[in-house]
Every structure is written in structure tokens, then in C-alpha cells.
Design an enzyme around this catalytic site. Structure first.
Site, PDB file in Angstrom:
ATOM      1  N   GLU A 259      22.872  -5.349  68.884  1.00 41.46           N
ATOM      2  CA  GLU A 259      24.031  -4.898  68.022  1.00 41.46           C
ATOM      3  C   GLU A 259      24.292  -5.588  66.775  1.00 41.46           C
ATOM      4  O   GLU A 259      24.512  -6.910  66.877  1.00 41.46           O
ATOM      5  CB  GLU A 259      25.155  -5.057  68.908  1.00 41.46           C
ATOM      6  CG  GLU A 259      25.253  -4.374  70.211  1.00 41.46           C
ATOM      7  CD  GLU A 259      26.553  -4.565  70.816  1.00 41.46           C
ATOM      8  OE1 GLU A 259      27.586  -4.114  70.718  1.00 41.46           O
ATOM      9  OE2 GLU A 259      26.245  -5.128  71.981  1.00 41.46           O
ATOM     10  N   ARG A 484      18.908 -14.696  81.704  1.00 42.24           N
ATOM     11  CA  ARG A 484      19.154 -15.022  80.393  1.00 42.24           C
ATOM     12  C   ARG A 484      18.818 -16.350  80.097  1.00 42.24           C
ATOM     13  O   ARG A 484      19.013 -17.046  81.186  1.00 42.24           O
ATOM     14  CB  ARG A 484      20.560 -14.448  80.114  1.00 42.24           C
ATOM     15  CG  ARG A 484      21.594 -14.967  80.671  1.00 42.24           C
ATOM     16  CD  ARG A 484      22.983 -14.515  80.060  1.00 42.24           C
ATOM     17  NE  ARG A 484      23.169 -14.943  78.865  1.00 42.24           N
ATOM     18  CZ  ARG A 484      24.152 -14.098  78.060  1.00 42.24           C
ATOM     19  NH1 ARG A 484      24.871 -13.146  78.732  1.00 42.24           N
ATOM     20  NH2 ARG A 484      24.323 -14.396  76.667  1.00 42.24           N
ATOM     21  N   LYS A 494      30.428 -14.925  70.072  1.00 43.43           N
ATOM     22  CA  LYS A 494      30.702 -14.400  68.493  1.00 43.43           C
ATOM     23  C   LYS A 494      32.340 -14.755  68.215  1.00 43.43           C
ATOM     24  O   LYS A 494      32.502 -15.327  67.175  1.00 43.43           O
ATOM     25  CB  LYS A 494      30.312 -12.962  68.325  1.00 43.43           C
ATOM     26  CG  LYS A 494      28.696 -12.930  68.618  1.00 43.43           C
ATOM     27  CD  LYS A 494      28.623 -11.463  68.551  1.00 43.43           C
ATOM     28  CE  LYS A 494      27.222 -11.006  68.770  1.00 43.43           C
ATOM     29  NZ  LYS A 494      26.773  -9.501  68.960  1.00 43.43           N
TER      30      LYS A 494
END
Length: 845
Positions: A259, A484, A494
């Protein structure tokens, strides 16, 4: 620093420590620190260890626990003690790992997880070790003996870290001998013919140096080795499989779909490695697809940075696409979903939807009033949404899935919502935008993705992913999930990083204390080192929760055999060699790396005035101190003779030593010094020394391994001393030639890769679905050599100091074409510490 214990108490502690099996010297060492000595004393007394028949090895492990586990609670520490006493913990590495584990996992302890994390029960025969090492080396991209350190480091990132270190080193050296021949010394080996890159590694890197190891086993064993073959993923209709095989020609197609609402972080490096690497290993293709379905959060700089980062890591997308390429087709499929009575327009608020799904009490689920509305009505309402007749939140399109499912991702997910923000590519054409849950699987279908590889947090989404493809009767890719990559001791959010930037805790998103990939690049970490680290971890369904210190150790091991070593003093102290004439000048030729002759040599002047590091001089001598002190002799790296202290001068105001006078031991029988220290000479005609305007030393930004767990929030865990700036450090004059060559080589490689990328651009951009636009969009980020080359490619090891790279804020005129090496007017040299060296005893060269 903990206060030192007084002499009588220290003597008592030494005697106590000797009673559990420590030797005199080790007992004395254990008693030096009051804090750890007190911890060890408590361990001995609480476990009655004096009356237990311990061997020296166990005693050493207990002393190590006192240091490593000083912050542990009594229960956790006792658990570790039990592990030492019963023989489960056999090495200091295991004890260190146990302390870290118990600090992060208080009682009650999951014994199986503890044992796995600390290597308990690990056993391997010499034959098994040799086989593992040989397989790893033979299937890696190592090019010669200069990769020895990287190979050992890569193996230590696997379970072989628990193998005997010497046996592991010997096995690696044997495998290197078998693959590359006997190790050459004294002269560089002849250049080998250029080899094709190992499948799965980048075709080219943006910088000279060893390629990142990418063992075949990563893609052929474990999780990735057990993925389906192209065409084996089941379809609702046979013709869909046939069409898919015809379109792909049986070739692997993957995608990396970020994204564009932020900068990529270290966790994304694994996704890039897995998706691009898996496709490359199987001779396939990997898309870079921007998932640009939320115009409220997307910025142009994020698009640019993502592509730049992918290319910096050494990969080139087969095609660059955008989810917005498919907005028309996605809208058509949304209408078709409604026509099939598998989608409906809903006007419930977020609170109503939450309540219908069971609310806080997680009670029974209820269908909303709009779920049974007629198809024609939903079609009309969806058209109103498209035409901008609703404000955000007033209407959404939902998929009619299965409210009785135990999977929350099947509870009528949102497919479209109203957003009035103009899109960066389609501008104000659309008032509605598809969600991730609607877009992702369909774009994978359009692009004939054979392996939709994502992380395990999307496991629950797999059911809705497959449901939607089948509901619309389109090709259904297979989603497969791997664990992950997480680094402890930092944050990846973020939102939190943005807060750090806005509140001034860090300078920007590329502040080297962060773990965004642009920050790691600015810090000077080579892309190959990151890929080596990721490939060494392997790929499985389990998450990789790695401490930042382990990451830095992997970087250190990579740099060990690949960067030049320069003489450097961080805090210069002037030294005058009194028995040399004022005009004395001796040029010395020194290797840039003692074990990598291919890196070349540098010439440095030796004159009457030199500078040493202030930490290498002490007014009070001691038996365990081997550097310079009053009356003491010390060696100078690469110099033909040692020097002996004669006198020193101090500042009357501060009492600090400002100059040392020494004598060169250049007559008679040479003295053999016990230690060598680094130095740089003052010789203005050659530009020596190179004065560094700023040396930025970065420490951990947070104080704990879990900043997000701090109270009231992560800000409480910020380390106020995470940045140290040293002004006036000095480096040998060979820095200029090294800098110019490193930058020029990287620039040439970057231009080569840029030209190759631009040649592909006409056919490498745009979607491959019928009916979608096929032209290259003007806003598609273009390949530029600046994306691949920055000043951070200038790296070196400051001998006995640390690894450094030039910061982007540095101004170095000599890097421009046609300008000679050396400092120019207006230059401003800024160095970033990449990582520290291994523990420096300061005793021997």
C-alpha cells in the site's frame, strides 16, 4: 556505572565464588562489578550452591547468568539456574539467550518454547554438520574466500548457531576449500569468469562487493519447497485452469503488493525477498502492484520510495501495475456480485455493524435490515453511491457471505465504500473505492498470479479470498501464508513512526535509528547484508521475532569481509615523537583489508606529529592495561617501530591531557609491544588527516525489547541518549581515494541497471487483463541511477572503532566526475556509524 566494592568485601566475594568452582582469575573478574557480583552472591546463597558439587564450566555459566540475567525476577532467574544445574544450558550463548527469553516471557514458562529458543537438546554429529554446511555452501551465491565470514554468519542465523563454534568454522573452511580451492595468501586470486547469478538472488546489485547469499534450500525446502506447482490450485470450473495455464505458460507469477501509504520497513524486506526470489528461482515473473485503493492515505513520495527500495535491494519488477488500473473492471464485477444476489448495499453505521456481529459480549450474530433487500434496489443504491449521492459512511456495498461461519472474515465484509478524496491517478472520476478484501484477490486473478504469498495474519482472509473468486466464477489463485519478520526493541507502526517524526524524537522517516528500509540504507547497511540476513532466517509459517542485536550481528558479519579498513581516531589526542626531525616523512603502504587483498592498498604518511585516540592513553597504569600510559611502550599499526611515553601536557583549567610526548624506539634491539593502537599523522601537503565534521553514533532508540508495552505508551520507552555526535574525528588520507572509487563503481553499476530497466519499461508496465489500459502511465515511477546510488555506498571499518558510512547530508566535491580526490572548499564530511565492532579488548592487534 555500578560502584566498585571495597577491598575487604571484594576479597570475601572472590573466596565465595571460588567455592562454587571458579578459578582465582575468573572469581576476581566476577567480583569486579558490584551489581553482577551481588546477583551471583544471591544465586549462590538462595540455591545453596557451595554445598553442590559444581564443575568449573557450570560455575562460569552461573557467573554469566549473573551478568546477563541481573534484571530478571527471582523466579525467572531460578528457572535459568535449574537449566544450568541439570545440564540443559551448556554454553554462555545459551545462558545469554535464556536471559533474554525469560526477560520477555515471565513465569510460568513454556518449557518446549524455552528449549527451542535456547537450543536445549540440540545435537548434531560431525557428519551431519559437514553435510549441512556443504549443502548450504554448494547452493549459495558465494564467490570465494572473501565470503567466509558471511557464510559463517548465515549459518549462525540457523539452528547451527548452537553447534560447536570451532567445529562449525572448520566445516565451513573445508567446504570452501572443496568449492574454491585452497585459500590463497599474499596475492589476489586470478579473476574468475563471470557467473550467472544463483536463481532467486537479484540479477545484479547496485554496489560492488560480494553477492548476498541466497541458498537454494530457502526456495526448495520447508514452506516454499512445499508450495503447489503451477496449475495445481483447484478451480470451480475446469476451463478456468486451462485459461490460466494458457496465459501463464506454466510459469510462476507472484506479486509484491504494498500500500503506498508509508515507507517500507525491515519486515517488508522478507516479503520482497520471498515474492521476487521465489519467482526468480523458478524462472518466473514478479509484479510490483501498488494497492492504491485509499486516496486519503496515499502520497506520491511513497510510490517513488517503494520502487526505489525494491531496486536498491537488487530486484526489477517484471511489470509495474496499480490496483487502480482495474477500477473499471472491479466496478463491473461488483455490479455482477449484486446481480448474483451475493452483494448488497447497506446503510448501517459502524456501531450497528459491530452490534450485529455480536458486540462487546460476542453474542449471536444478526443480519442487518438491508441484507434481504431486492437485487434491483441494491443495484440502484450502488449506482447512487457511484454518482456521489451519498456522503462517506452513509452507504457501503457488502458481500453476502456466511454470518454463521466461525471465521470473522466471512461476516459480510465491506466491498466498496464512499470516499470523496480525488485519486492520484483517476482524479475525481470515482466517488467509490474498493476495499482490500474485494480488490486483492480479484487483482491477483486478473494478473494470473500462481502463488499469492502473504504473511500469516491473512490466514483468516483466505476463506473470503476464495469465496469471492468462486462467487464471481473467475480464476482463483492460491493464497499461502508464511511467518512475518519482526524485530524486537523497535516499532514498525506507521502511525507511531509518524508521531516520532512530528514530535521531533527522530529527524525523519530515514533517521538511521529507525528500521524503515530507507533509514537502514541511510545508516549504510548494504542491501546484500539485508538479503543475507533474511535468507539466513529461512521461511516458515512461524513468525521470526528477532532481536535488533542479532540483526546487527548479521550486518557486522557481512561487512567483516567486504569493506576496507582505515586508520581512524574518534577523539584525537596530539602526540609528538620527540626524537624525529621536524621534517620527518615516511610513506607507509598498508593493505585495505588483511584478508581480502582484492580491496587493494592505501598509502599513509608517518610524521613527527600524529594523533591517537584519547581512550588509548591512561594516566594511571594497571597490570591488565596494555595501551599507552606513563613510561609504557605501545605499537602503532603498520608503523616500523613502537613508541614509548616520555611526558605529557595538561590543560591548567580542566586538568585534561592535551598532548603526549613519546620517543620512537627506532634504534637498537626493537621492543616488542603488547598492544597496537591506531593513529593518523599530520601532513598538510597530502591532506592528512581527514577531519570528520560530524560522526553520528546511533544507539537503540528505545530502552526495552518491547516499546509498545511501555506505560502510558511507547514514548515512555524512548532512550534520550540514542544519538551521540562526535566532532573532529580523524581518518587516514586514504579515505578520499576509497570514497571516490566506491562512489564511481556504484554509479557505473547503477547506470548499467538503469539502462536495462528502461529498455524493459515499454513492455514491463501496465496490466495484462483484457479490457484494461495497456499504455505506460505517465505517473509510473521511472528507473533512475540516483535510486540505486547514494553516498552511503562509501563504507569502511574505522580500525578498532566501528563500521561507518558517509551520510547523505555530507558535501564532497570530489565525488563529481573530473574532480581529484581530496577535501575541497565547502566540503562537509558526515559519517554514520553502521554497527559497532565485536568486543574490543584493546590488548592485541
Amino acid at each position: 556505572m555500578a560502584p566498585k566494592a571495597d577491598a575487604p568485601e571484594t576479597a570475601e566475594l572472590i573466596e565465595l565464588f571460588k567455592k562454587i568452582g571458579l578459578t582465582q582469575s575468573k572469581a576476581a573478574e566476577a567480583a569486579k562489578s558490584a551489581k553482577s557480583a551481588s546477583t551471583l552472591k544471591g544465586i549462590i546463597e538462595s540455591h545453596d550452591l557451595v554445598n553442590k558439587d559444581l564443575d568449573e564450566k557450570q560455575a562460569v555459566l552461573l557467573a554469566a547468568l549473573a551478568v546477563q540475567g541481573a534484571k530478571l525476577g527471582d523466579g525467572e532467574r531460578s528457572y535459568a539456574v535449574a537449566g544450568i544445574l541439570d545440564g540443559r544450558l551448556k554454553t554462555t550463548d545459551q545462558v545469554a539467550e535464556a536471559a533474554k527469553y525469560l526477560d520477555a516471557h515471565p513465569l510460568p514458562v513454556d518449557a518446549a518454547d524455552f528449549n527451542k529458543s535456547t537450543g536445549v537438546g540440540f545435537s548434531i554429529t560431525a557428519e551431519q554438520l559437514a553435510a549441512r554446511v556443504t549443502e548450504y555452501i554448494s547452493s549459495s551465491a558465494y564467490t570465494g574466500w572473501n565470503n567466509l565470514g558471511a557464510a559463517i554468519g548465515g549459518l549462525k542465523n540457523t539452528d547451527l548457531r548452537w553447534a560447536n563454534a570451532l567445529e562449525l568454522k572448520n566445516a565451513v573452511e573445508k567446504a570452501f576449500t572443496e568449492k574454491f580451492g585452497a585459500k590463497q595468501s599474499g596475492k589476489p586470486a586470478a579473476k574468475e569468469a563471470k557467473k550467472e547469478p544463483t536463481k532467486g538472488t537479484p540479477a545484479a546489485t547496485s554496489e560492488p562487493g560480494p553477492s548476498a547469499p541466497s541458498p537454494r534450500s530457502v526456495f526448495e525446502e520447508g514452506f516454499l519447497g512445499h508450495l503447489h506447482k503451477v496449475g495445481e490450485n483447484p478451480q470451480i470450473h475446469p476451463h478456468l485452469r486451462e485459461q490460466h495455464l494458457s496465459a501463464t505458460k506454466g510459469i510462476v507469477h507472484t506479486r509484491f503488493p504494498p500500500e503506498p501509504n508509508g515507507f517500507l520497513h525491515i519486515g517488508h524486506s522478507k516479503a520482497i525477498f520471498v515474492n521476487f526470489g521465489y519467482a526468480a528461482h523458478h524462472g518466473g515473473h514478479c509484479y510490483l502492484r501498488y494497492d492504491d485503493t485509499n486516496p486519503e492515505a496515499e502520497e506520491g513520495r511513497f510510490f517513488e520510495s517503494i520502487l526505489e527500495t525494491v531496486r536498491w535491494l537488487g530486484y526489477e519488477p517484471w511489470k509495474i501495475t496499480y490496483s487502480s488500473d482495474y477500477f473499471d473492471k472491479l466496478y463491473e464485477l461488483a455490479v455482477e456480485l449484486i446481480r448474483r444476489d451475493k452483494g448488497y448495499v447497506c446503510h448501517c453505521t459502524a456501531e450497528e455493524i459491530f452490534a450485529n456481529r455480536g458486540g462487546e459480549e460476542r453474542g449471536p450474530r444478526r443480519a442487518c435490515a438491508h441484507r434481504t433487500r431486492p437485487v434491483a434496489e441494491s443495484l440502484a443504491e450502488f449506482e447512487k453511491m457511484k454518482n456521489g449521492e451519498y456522503q462517506p459512511g452513509q452507504a457501503i456495498l457488502r458481500m453476502k457471505q456466511n454470518l454463521e461461519s466461525g471465521n470473522t472474515m466471512m461476516w459480510d465484509l465491506v466491498a466498496y465504500r464512499v470516499l470523496l478524496t480525488p485519486h492520484h491517478r483517476t482524479h475525481d472520476k470515482w466517488k467509490i473505492y474498493p476495499t482490500y478484501d474485494f480488490t486483492h484477490c480479484l487483482c491477483d486473478s486478473f494478473e494470473n498470479i500462481t502463488h499469492s504469498l502473504c504473511t500469516t495474519e491473512f490466514i483468516a482472509s483466505r476463506e473470503s479470498y476464495e469465496w469471492l473468486c468462486d462467487a464471481l466464477e473467475v480464476y482463483k489463485p492460491r493464497q499461502s501464508e508464511y511467518g512475518r519478520l519482526n524485530l524486537t526493541g523497535t516499532i514498525m507502526s506507521k502511525r507511531k513512526i509518524l508521531a516520532l517524526v512530528k514530535e521531533g524524537h527522530v529527524r525523519d522517516w530515514d533517521d538511521p535509528r529507525l528500521y524503515t528500509l530507507i533509514a537502514l540504507r541511510r545508516r549504510g547497511i548494504p542491501p546484500g547484508a539485508i538479503l543475507s540476513f533474511v535468507s539466513g532466517l529461512g521461511v516458515s509459517t512461524a513468525p521470526s521475532n528477532i532481536q535488533t542485536v542479532r540483526f546487527e550481528q548479521a550486518i557486522r558479519q557481512y561487512l567483516e569481509g567486504s569493506v576496507s579498513r582505515l586508520l581512524m581516531v574518534l577523539r584525537p589526542l596530539k602526540v609528538t615523537i620527540e626524537n624525529l626531525p621536524e621534517d620527518f616523512l615516511l610513506w607507509l603502504e598498508k593493505p585495505l583489508h588483511p584478508k581480502v587483498p582484492e580491496l587493494g592498498v592505501s598509502r599513509v604518511p608517518l610524521t613527527r606529529t600524529i594523533y591517537i585516540d584519547a581512550d588509548d592513553f591512561r594516566l594511571e597504569d594497571s597490570k591488565d592495561y596494555f595501551r599507552l600510559a606513563p613510561g609504557k611502550t605501545v605499537g602503532l599499526f603498520q608503523a616500523p617501530w613502537p613508541v614509548t611515553h616520555v611526558s605529557h601536557k595538561t590543560d591548567p583549567a580542566t586538568g585534561q591531557v592535551v598532548e603526549i610526548v613519546v620517543r620512537a624506539e627506532n634504534e637498537g634491539a626493537p621492543k616488542k609491544p603488547k598492544a597496537f593502537i591506531q593513529w593518523v599523522a599530520e601532513h598538510r601537503p597530502s591532506g592528512s588527516p581527514v577531519v570528520v565534521d560530524e560522526t553520528r553514533i546511533f544507539h537503540q532508540l528505545f530502552k526495552s525489547e518491547n516499546p509498545s508495552g511501555a506505560v502510558p505508551d511507547f514514548r515512555a520507552d524512548i532512550n534520550p541518549d540514542s544519538l551521540e555526535v562526535v566532532r573532529g574525528a580523524m581518518v587516514e588520507v586514504g579515505f578520499w581515494n576509497l570514497a571516490k572509487k566506491a562512489y564511481a563503481d556504484a554509479k557505473a553499476e547503477g547506470k548499467k541497471r538503469t539502462d536495462e530497466a528502461l529498455k524493459k519499461s515499454a513492455s514491463a508496465t501496465g496490466p495484462v487483463v483484457e479490457g484494461a489500459p495497456t499504455h505506460e502511465h505517465d505517473d509510473t515511477p521511472k528507473a533512475t541511477s540516483e535510486q540505486l546510488v547514494g553516498k552511503e555506498v562509501i563504507r569502511f571499518q574505522g580500525l578498532r572503532v566501528a563500521y561507518f558510512a558517509v551520510d547523505k547530508e555530507a558535501k564532497l566535491a570530489c565525488l563529481e566526475d573530473g574532480i581529484d580526490a581530496g577535501r575541497k572548499d565547502g566540503d562537509y564530511l558526515v559519517l554514520n556509524r553502521i554497527v559497532s565492532l565485536k568486543e574490543d579488548s584493546g590488548k592485541a592487534a
